[in-house]
Design a protein around this motif. Structure first.
Motif, PDB file in Angstrom:
ATOM      1  N   GLY A  14       3.796  -2.735  -8.080  1.00 42.98           N
ATOM      2  CA  GLY A  14       3.999  -3.377  -6.773  1.00 42.98           C
ATOM      3  C   GLY A  14       4.078  -4.894  -6.895  1.00 42.98           C
ATOM      4  N   THR A  15       3.762  -5.412  -8.088  1.00 43.91           N
ATOM      5  CA  THR A  15       3.765  -6.871  -8.302  1.00 43.91           C
ATOM      6  C   THR A  15       5.115  -7.492  -7.936  1.00 43.91           C
ATOM      7  OG1 THR A  15       2.332  -6.476 -10.205  1.00 43.91           O
ATOM      8  CG2 THR A  15       3.245  -8.676  -9.994  1.00 43.91           C
ATOM      9  N   LYS A  61       3.433   2.601  -8.571  1.00 39.90           N
ATOM     10  CA  LYS A  61       4.499   2.097  -9.440  1.00 39.90           C
ATOM     11  C   LYS A  61       3.859   1.390 -10.623  1.00 39.90           C
ATOM     12  CE  LYS A  61       8.109   1.395  -6.030  1.00 39.90           C
ATOM     13  NZ  LYS A  61       9.047   0.478  -5.418  1.00 39.90           N
ATOM     14  N   PHE A  62       4.519   1.454 -11.780  1.00 41.20           N
ATOM     15  CA  PHE A  62       4.006   0.807 -12.990  1.00 41.20           C
ATOM     16  C   PHE A  62       4.962  -0.307 -13.407  1.00 41.20           C
ATOM     17  CE2 PHE A  62       2.048   5.163 -14.395  1.00 41.20           C
ATOM     18  CZ  PHE A  62       1.041   5.005 -13.455  1.00 41.20           C
ATOM     19  N   SER A  88      -3.906   3.190  -0.289  1.00 39.17           N
ATOM     20  CA  SER A  88      -4.401   2.558  -1.520  1.00 39.17           C
ATOM     21  C   SER A  88      -3.305   1.667  -2.099  1.00 39.17           C
ATOM     22  CB  SER A  88      -4.891   3.600  -2.517  1.00 39.17           C
ATOM     23  OG  SER A  88      -4.058   4.698  -2.513  1.00 39.17           O
ATOM     24  N   PRO A  89      -3.679   0.771  -3.029  1.00 38.56           N
ATOM     25  CA  PRO A  89      -2.682  -0.141  -3.591  1.00 38.56           C
ATOM     26  C   PRO A  89      -1.517   0.627  -4.230  1.00 38.56           C
ATOM     27  CG  PRO A  89      -4.897  -0.696  -4.377  1.00 38.56           C
ATOM     28  CD  PRO A  89      -5.018   0.584  -3.627  1.00 38.56           C
ATOM     29  N   ASP A  90      -0.336   0.020  -4.214  1.00 37.59           N
ATOM     30  CA  ASP A  90       0.862   0.739  -4.684  1.00 37.59           C
ATOM     31  C   ASP A  90       1.089   0.629  -6.195  1.00 37.59           C
ATOM     32  OD1 ASP A  90       1.554  -1.921  -4.629  1.00 37.59           O
ATOM     33  OD2 ASP A  90       3.384  -1.680  -3.458  1.00 37.59           O
ATOM     34  N   VAL A  99       0.829  -1.206   0.000  1.00 33.22           N
ATOM     35  CA  VAL A  99       0.000   0.000   0.000  1.00 33.22           C
ATOM     36  C   VAL A  99       0.865   1.258   0.000  1.00 33.22           C
ATOM     37  CG1 VAL A  99      -2.027  -0.961   1.152  1.00 33.22           C
ATOM     38  CG2 VAL A  99      -0.115  -0.128   2.526  1.00 33.22           C
ATOM     39  N   MET A 100       0.259   2.327  -0.409  1.00 32.18           N
ATOM     40  CA  MET A 100       0.876   3.651  -0.299  1.00 32.18           C
ATOM     41  C   MET A 100      -0.174   4.605   0.258  1.00 32.18           C
ATOM     42  SD  MET A 100       4.021   4.019  -1.062  1.00 32.18           S
ATOM     43  CE  MET A 100       4.364   5.723  -1.488  1.00 32.18           C
TER      44      MET A 100
END
Ligand code: UTP
Length: 474
Positions: A220-221, A374-375, A214-216, A192-193
């Motif tokens: 983040g995978t 992050k992407f 919220s999800p990073d 999370v971030m």
């Protein structure tokens, strides 16, 4: 001093150092359970990293300047040109790798699906035009079909987030893992971030005892795969590559042998599948080559002059649109998982309801917050021999992003794309499908048009909606 007080003192000091002590503003009124929950959230935040982000120390990329130097990436095109090997050779190599059990599959399903407006995880959304199968069923059926065809046993790693984890686990448990062996399914949660106030950088609270997290991002995978033990599991199974898709593209060619073969023939750390852009300014990431590195420039970062530049034959110079289907060498992922800074954060301006000093929840109608994500595609520039494979959108890309009624990427457009593709396969095999009839083929019947030829009854005519599950008679 109780343990909570001790934690309180420690956190008070850390938060004060980072100008975030307001987070504990309601502490005296919180129950023991709420205090524990808040401390758990605080444990998940890397305050040094957040401090750097707030100071803007990570912002280094000038995408506009990059775009001016961008060229077409090294790629095999949909007609098979562009590589030193043929599509048939790639397919053969991919089939061999599947038979040898070299591949695992990753589906990222941690997104909040806000645009679709579905109140469950997107993977549970019914997308089959005739069968009503869910997105998760689409992919699991596909993997089971690939397993059957090549005699392999592809493990599936599904990434969830705080928002989707529990319901996803319940869904698979209640539905017998959709047919997967328990040992072949791993559900793991991404990080999370926090969301911060866009004016003063303060952490936003969504209640007196909870930070707005919220999800990073799908980037983040990598660290989540490692934390969740999936990379170790893959090594234990002798897996050498992972095929990655997002949960919202029912046409995603997960573990397609030809795609896999191209990745292997190119000896690539990361291969990405693309489709040709329909228009220069299309809202997709542009896969390009800049200074010898493959990378993605978002449509929003691409100046119109670069987006519209053409070759002599009038075709677009920057033609390759990202569809978020990637293949990774496992060793590459293991290496980058250990390098915390391997993926940069991107900022997005969002509307986030927040709890004010008095404890009241404030709803907002304008973006008030910055979220950090992050992407996954930011791994491309650091991948050795990064490679690109063009496919046709009609065969590989039908994203479910928006709610019914929107112009593009809705459940309707995806269902139509599925039925159009399967109609084409049937017609190619000599079947007559009446106009307006919807058809859907389970991958265990056919993974491609070629599979149908062997199974189809001659002179079949289809005059009502039909789902081909296991048999091919009408
Ligand atoms: P999108 O960026 O399209 O987001 O994710 P979304 O959550 O599906 O939809 P919106 O933007 O809220 O409407 C693309 C894919 O990446 C996954 C999503 O589940 C989807 O498969 N994703 C995205 C994650 O797994 N984690 C994230 O943090 C973000």
């Amino acid at each position: 001093m109780t343990e909570n007080n001790l934690n309180y003192d420690q956190w008070k000091k850390v938060l004060a150092e980072h100008g975030q002590e307001h987070v504990l503003g309601h502490w005296p009124k919180l129950t023991a359970r709420e205090r524990e929950g808040l401390c758990q959230q605080l444990n998940e935040i890397d305050f040094v990293e957040l401090g750097d982000l707030l100071a803007g120390q990570d912002e280094t990329t000038d995408f506009k300047a990059l775009a001016m130097r961008a060229a077409s990436p090294p790629a095999v095109l949909a007609d098979g040109s562009g590589a030193d090997w043929s599509p048939a050779e790639a397919r053969e190599r991919g089939e061999e790798a599947l038979k040898q059990g070299e591949f695992g599959a990753v589906i990222v399903a941690g997104g909040q699906g806000t645009r679709l407006g579905f109140d469950q995880p997107k993977g549970m959304f019914s997308i089959g035009p005739v069968s009503g199968r869910t997105l998760f069923q689409f992919f699991v059926d596909r993997l089971l079909a690939v397993n059957e065809k090549y005699g392999c046993c592809i493990p599936l790693y599904i990434m969830t987030s705080e928002a989707t984890d529990e319901q996803t686990r319940d869904y698979f448990r209640e539905n017998d893992n959709l047919g997967l062996q328990p040992d072949d399914l791993h559900i793991f949660k991404q990080g999370v971030m926090p969301a911060v106030d866009s004016v003063n950088g303060k952490l936003l609270m969504d209640s007196t005892s909870s930070i707005a997290l919220s999800p990073d991002g799908h980037g983040g995978t990598v660290s989540a795969l490692e934390r969740g033990g999936c990379l170790d599991d893959a090594v234990r199974r002798g897996i050498r590559h992972l095929a990655y898709i997002q949960v919202d593209n029912p046409l995603a060619q997960l573990c397609d042998p030809e795609l896999i073969g191209h990745h292997l023939m190119a000896a690539s750390d990361m291969t990405t599948q693309v489709v040709r852009k329909r228009e220069p300014m299309e809202r997709v990431g542009n896969v390009v080559l800049v200074d010898g590195q493959v990378q993605i420039i978002e449509y929003s970062d691409l100046p119109e002059s670069a987006a519209t530049a053409t070759n002599e034959d009038g075709s677009l110079k920057l033609w390759a649109g990202n569809i978020a289907v990637h293949m990774f060498k496992l060793d590459f992922l293991r290496r980058v998982a250990g390098e915390a800074a391997s993926l940069p954060f991107h900022r997005a301006s969002k509307k986030v309801p927040y709890c004010d000093e008095s404890g009241k929840l404030v709803h907002v109608d304008q973006p008030n917050a910055v979220k950090f994500e992050k992407f996954i595609f930011d791994l491309l520039p650091i991948a050795k021999n990064a490679f690109v494979v063009e496919s046709l959108a009609s065969e590989a890309f039908a994203p479910v992003k928006n709610a019914a009624g929107a112009r593009t990427d809705t459940p309707e457009t995806a269902r139509k794309a599925i039925t159009d593709l399967h109609r084409g396969w049937l017609e190619e095999a000599g079947v007559c499908v009446d106009q307006g009839v919807q058809v859907e083929i389970n991958p265990r019947v056919a993974l491609s048009a070629g599979d149908l030829h062997e199974k189809i009854e001659p002179n079949l005519r289809i005059s009502a909606d039909q789902y081909f599950d296991s048999r091919l008679e009408s």
